[in-house]
Design an enzyme around this catalytic site. Structure first.
Site, PDB file in Angstrom:
ATOM      1  N   ARG A  43       0.838  -1.210   0.000  1.00 60.14           N
ATOM      2  CA  ARG A  43       0.000   0.000   0.000  1.00 60.14           C
ATOM      3  C   ARG A  43       0.876   1.264   0.000  1.00 60.14           C
ATOM      4  O   ARG A  43       0.521   2.285  -0.544  1.00 60.14           O
ATOM      5  CB  ARG A  43      -0.973  -0.010   1.196  1.00 60.14           C
ATOM      6  CG  ARG A  43      -1.899   1.200   1.242  1.00 60.14           C
ATOM      7  CD  ARG A  43      -3.166   0.937   2.046  1.00 60.14           C
ATOM      8  NE  ARG A  43      -2.908   0.434   3.374  1.00 60.14           N
ATOM      9  CZ  ARG A  43      -2.548   1.181   4.426  1.00 60.14           C
ATOM     10  NH1 ARG A  43      -2.406   2.484   4.294  1.00 60.14           N
ATOM     11  NH2 ARG A  43      -2.346   0.639   5.614  1.00 60.14           N
TER      12      ARG A  43
ATOM     13  N   TYR B  14     -17.285  14.468 -17.106  1.00 57.29           N
ATOM     14  CA  TYR B  14     -17.570  13.041 -16.998  1.00 57.29           C
ATOM     15  C   TYR B  14     -18.582  12.814 -15.859  1.00 57.29           C
ATOM     16  O   TYR B  14     -18.432  13.373 -14.760  1.00 57.29           O
ATOM     17  CB  TYR B  14     -16.262  12.269 -16.753  1.00 57.29           C
ATOM     18  CG  TYR B  14     -16.515  10.850 -16.353  1.00 57.29           C
ATOM     19  CD1 TYR B  14     -17.157   9.966 -17.221  1.00 57.29           C
ATOM     20  CD2 TYR B  14     -16.166  10.384 -15.097  1.00 57.29           C
ATOM     21  CE1 TYR B  14     -17.432   8.672 -16.841  1.00 57.29           C
ATOM     22  CE2 TYR B  14     -16.430   9.084 -14.705  1.00 57.29           C
ATOM     23  CZ  TYR B  14     -17.066   8.238 -15.586  1.00 57.29           C
ATOM     24  OH  TYR B  14     -17.348   6.958 -15.207  1.00 57.29           O
TER      25      TYR B  14
ATOM     26  N   ASP C 288      -8.453  16.560 -16.493  1.00 60.98           N
ATOM     27  CA  ASP C 288      -8.671  15.168 -16.850  1.00 60.98           C
ATOM     28  C   ASP C 288      -8.257  15.041 -18.311  1.00 60.98           C
ATOM     29  O   ASP C 288      -8.921  15.554 -19.204  1.00 60.98           O
ATOM     30  CB  ASP C 288     -10.160  14.814 -16.645  1.00 60.98           C
ATOM     31  CG  ASP C 288     -10.472  13.365 -17.008  1.00 60.98           C
ATOM     32  OD1 ASP C 288      -9.720  12.775 -17.805  1.00 60.98           O
ATOM     33  OD2 ASP C 288     -11.481  12.832 -16.515  1.00 60.98           O
TER      34      ASP C 288
ATOM     35  N   LYS D  75      -8.695   3.580 -20.113  1.00 60.09           N
ATOM     36  CA  LYS D  75      -9.015   3.883 -21.507  1.00 60.09           C
ATOM     37  C   LYS D  75      -7.777   3.689 -22.405  1.00 60.09           C
ATOM     38  O   LYS D  75      -7.258   2.605 -22.472  1.00 60.09           O
ATOM     39  CB  LYS D  75      -9.586   5.306 -21.570  1.00 60.09           C
ATOM     40  CG  LYS D  75     -10.687   5.574 -20.529  1.00 60.09           C
ATOM     41  CD  LYS D  75     -11.870   4.687 -20.776  1.00 60.09           C
ATOM     42  CE  LYS D  75     -13.030   4.756 -19.819  1.00 60.09           C
ATOM     43  NZ  LYS D  75     -13.010   5.300 -18.534  1.00 60.09           N
TER      44      LYS D  75
HETATM   45  C1  LIG Z   1     -13.106  11.374 -19.151  1.00 61.02           C
HETATM   46  C2  LIG Z   1     -13.195  10.346 -18.090  1.00 61.02           C
HETATM   47  N1  LIG Z   1     -12.625  10.586 -16.908  1.00 61.02           N
HETATM   48  C3  LIG Z   1     -12.676   9.689 -15.906  1.00 61.02           C
HETATM   49  C4  LIG Z   1     -13.343   8.489 -16.049  1.00 61.02           C
HETATM   50  C5  LIG Z   1     -13.406   7.529 -14.895  1.00 61.02           C
HETATM   51  O1  LIG Z   1     -12.495   6.494 -15.094  1.00 61.02           O
HETATM   52  P1  LIG Z   1     -12.671   5.027 -14.441  1.00 61.02           P
HETATM   53  O2  LIG Z   1     -13.864   4.408 -15.068  1.00 61.02           O
HETATM   54  O3  LIG Z   1     -11.371   4.381 -14.764  1.00 61.02           O
HETATM   55  O4  LIG Z   1     -12.869   5.221 -12.989  1.00 61.02           O
HETATM   56  C6  LIG Z   1     -13.944   8.187 -17.271  1.00 61.02           C
HETATM   57  C7  LIG Z   1     -14.662   6.919 -17.454  1.00 61.02           C
HETATM   58  O5  LIG Z   1     -15.352   6.729 -18.421  1.00 61.02           O
HETATM   59  C8  LIG Z   1     -13.859   9.147 -18.325  1.00 61.02           C
HETATM   60  O6  LIG Z   1     -14.443   8.917 -19.500  1.00 61.02           O
END
Ligand SMILES: Cc1ncc(COP(=O)(O)O)c(C=O)c1O
Length: 390
Positions: free
Chosen positions: A46, A98, A170, A195
């Site tokens: 951890r 998101y 992000d 992704k």
């Molecule tokens: C732009 C964006 N940010 C963050 C996330 C969240 O990621 P996770 O599903 O890996 O938690 C997503 C998920 O689709 C996303 O499309």
């Protein structure tokens, strides 16, 4: 070092103990301490793990940052950053955000007394207007999910720096291959590595990078306290995915660009959102801060029925939540990524019940297009042709 080389050699490539050609999966929760009461680099997974360290060094290198941290999902990474604001702080965020980040902000911030404002991210002055005396953070997502709206990264950063406000982005949609926000002055960069970075739809992971030592210390402590770090096996999978990220993404972008342009000509498609299209709002701005239109496009078929028909008739893309895999993925933001946004706000945003998001994989672009065209043949209603593209 050029990007292609960095993807292979930017982080540790071989194991320093055995010379193995891939960093091993150090599948251990704890580490034997040979010297009594003396510190050593790894003590407990951890707190730190060699496989995770290799991934964290790799992402830091790819994003031109000094420090990197790997989390169990993109949301774990976003939470670790956003839940470090305190009672009385104010954070400005984009309206087209998101869905999971929206839910975190609207449901968790009130519990901690953190204020927030969502703004029209495409308009620089709306960011400025939202700034208050207690604004401590600005959170950007560009291009946004699912409408691919564009935020002026440098413009927002300049405004934030003048006021000593922390900037967070992000960067999931562009990946480190096509957009490097640290170079544009952003303080913290977040990725859902689920992704494009991992790229094979077999891991959930999140990454955070920064150049600031104090921020890095806070993120590290949060990762440790929340216990939301990525496990060694998934770190290894993400490291493996990174090696092919550029070759994968080049093909995915080529496919997305081709399909977006073809769909734009189709009479049954009401609108196409893709930063590479000549008439995409903010296209020039986007290409001043990024080197690609990306691999995701969104299009509107005008109604729930039309969307349903398309989904029921495509055969190549998988129908799923997520994006960024080697296989094309078709999503329905209205009930998937944005289901947790109240319906009124979803519609105001433009997340309509005819909206479809396509994340292009590495298949042949003509096969993909033909599959979509065949499915569109089943869609009954025609929409007005789109404005002529210059
Ligand atoms: C732009 C964006 N940010 C963050 C996330 C969240 O990621 P996770 O599903 O890996 O938690 C997503 C998920 O689709 C996303 O499309």
């Amino acid at each position: 070092m050029e990007l292609d080389t960095k993807l292979i050699h930017g982080g540790p490539l071989i194991d320093k103990y055995t010379g193995s050609s891939s960093v091993p999966i150090y599948q251990a929760s704890t580490f034997h301490q040979s010297q009594f009461a003396e510190s050593q680099e790894f003590t407990y997974t951890r707190f730190g793990n060699p496989t995770r360290k290799a991934l964290e060094e790799t992402i830091a290198s790819l994003e031109f940052a000094k420090y990197g941290y790997a989390f169990s999902s993109g949301m774990a990474a976003i939470s670790a950053v956003l839940l470090n604001f305190s009672h009385g702080d104010h954070v400005v965020l984009p309206k087209d955000i998101y869905g999971g980040a929206y839910q975190l902000v609207t449901e968790m911030f009130p519990k901690y007394g953190i204020e927030y404002t969502f703004v029209d991210e495409t308009n620089l002055s709306s960011w400025e207007k939202a700034i208050k005396k207690n604004t401590r953070g600005i959170y950007i997502e560009t291009p946004s999910n699912p409408l691919l709206t564009i935020t002026d990264i440098k413009g927002v950063v300049m405004m934030a720096k003048q006021r000593n406000i922390l900037t967070i982005i992000d960067n999931t949609f562009m990946s480190p291959i096509y957009q490097n926000p640290i170079k544009l002055g952003v303080d913290i960069v977040i990725h859902s590595a689920t992704k494009f970075i991992n790229g094979h739809s077999d891991v959930t992971a999140g990454l955070v990078v920064t150049n600031d030592e104090e921020i890095a210390e806070t993120i590290y402590k949060t990762q440790k306290m929340f216990g939301s770090m990525l496990d060694p096996y998934d770190c290894w999978l993400v490291l493996r995915g990174i090696k092919t990220m550029k070759v994968r993404m080049e093909k995915e972008v080529e496919n997305a660009d081709f399909i977006a342009k073809e769909l734009q000509k189709h009479s049954k498609v009401k609108a196409v959102y893709y930063p590479g299209l000549a008439n995409h709002k903010g296209k020039e701005l986007h290409f001043s801060q990024s080197s690609s239109g990306g691999a995701v496009l969104t299009f509107d078929l005008g109604s729930y029925e039309n969307a349903k028909t398309l989904f029921e008739n495509v055969t190549l893309p998988i129908v799923a939540v997520s994006l960024g895999g080697v296989e094309s993925i078709l999503s329905y933001p209205y009930t998937m990524s944005h289901a947790c946004v109240p319906e009124k706000e979803r519609l105001e945003l433009g997340v309509t019940n005819g909206l479809i998001r396509l994340s292009c994989g590495i298949e042949d672009k003509h096969d993909l297009l033909n599959d979509l065209l065949r499915a569109l043949d089943h869609v009954i209603s025609e929409n007005r042709p789109q404005k002529k593209i210059i």
